[in-house]
Design a protein around this motif. Structure first.
Motif: not given
Length: 231
Positions: A124-125, A127-128, A131, A133, A135, A204, A206
């Motif tokens: 999850r980290c 992948d974000a 973009q 970001l 994270v 950001t 998550v």
């Protein structure tokens, strides 16, 4: 490319042991070896950079022989006076990003004594972060929080929904983290997010996983042993 800097350069004084806590065995392996394996489970191709205390090279090599541990990783025994300095030394082993690449290189920083991070949270980290970001995985606060106004007996309850507990891995583009670590050290730099935030980037959050505790005390060791033994 994806990189993971695993910071395992602390002395672990709160554990009450002469052996640094990252080297203490839990569920059959030293703690930091479990942590490395979590990232290898996430990706067989991720480049893992392990930051250990100074002069611990031969000790680490002996542990690897003792536990038959051969998971690929780069090693630097240049842990610094603070977490900031240890991360900066590990980050020096990450190549400068290729500005012409179609996708950015990504780097995460993980506490070596967080062996219970889930593969789902790592994914999850990363992948974000692709973009662009900055994270940080985080979990809700479940205890009541009191703000100390003045010791010994002046405090007040604050809304716990206004707070989150930050975890690792904290993940960024390589370009972003390298730029952030050009800043001189400040006392407020308690994690990588605080370093990145200081140059104006937004963070950001998550969803993390509650089991992803930072092993600090003997109680944490007992919990981690129980959870890792069940896996």
């Amino acid at each position: 490319m994806e990189y993971a800097i695993i910071v395992a350069s602390g002395k672990g004084t709160r554990m009450g042991s002469t052996t640094p806590k990252q080297f203490l065995p839990v569920a059959g392996l030293p703690i930091v070896m479990h942590t490395i394996r979590r990232f290898r489970e996430y990706s067989p191709d991720i480049v893992i950079i392990l930051v250990l205390p100074e002069d611990s090279d031969s000790y680490w090599q002996e542990l690897c022989r003792q536990y038959n541990f051969s998971d690929p990783h780069l090693l630097t025994c240049t842990g610094g006076a603070t977490r900031y300095h240890s991360v900066k030394n590990g980050l020096a082993l990450v190549p400068a990003p290729d500005a012409s690449a179609s996708t950015p290189d990504i780097v995460g920083v993980q506490d070596g004594v967080r062996p219970l991070v889930s593969v789902e949270v790592i994914r999850r980290c990363y992948d974000a972060a692709r973009q662009g970001l900055a994270v940080v995985p985080a979990i809700p606060v479940v205890e009541t929080i009191r703000h100390i106004i003045q010791l010994p007996d002046n405090s007040e309850t604050v809304p716990r929904n206004d707070y989150k507990l930050a975890q690792t891995p904290q993940v960024f583009t390589v370009a972003m983290l390298k730029e952030a670590y050009k800043q001189p050290y400040r006392d407020l730099f308690t994690d990588d997010a605080s370093v990145v935030e200081a140059m104006g980037e937004k963070i950001t959050l998550v969803e993390g996983n509650r089991e992803n505790v930072k092993i600090t005390t003997p109680i944490d060791m007992a919990i981690a042993n129980a959870l890792l033994t069940k896996e």
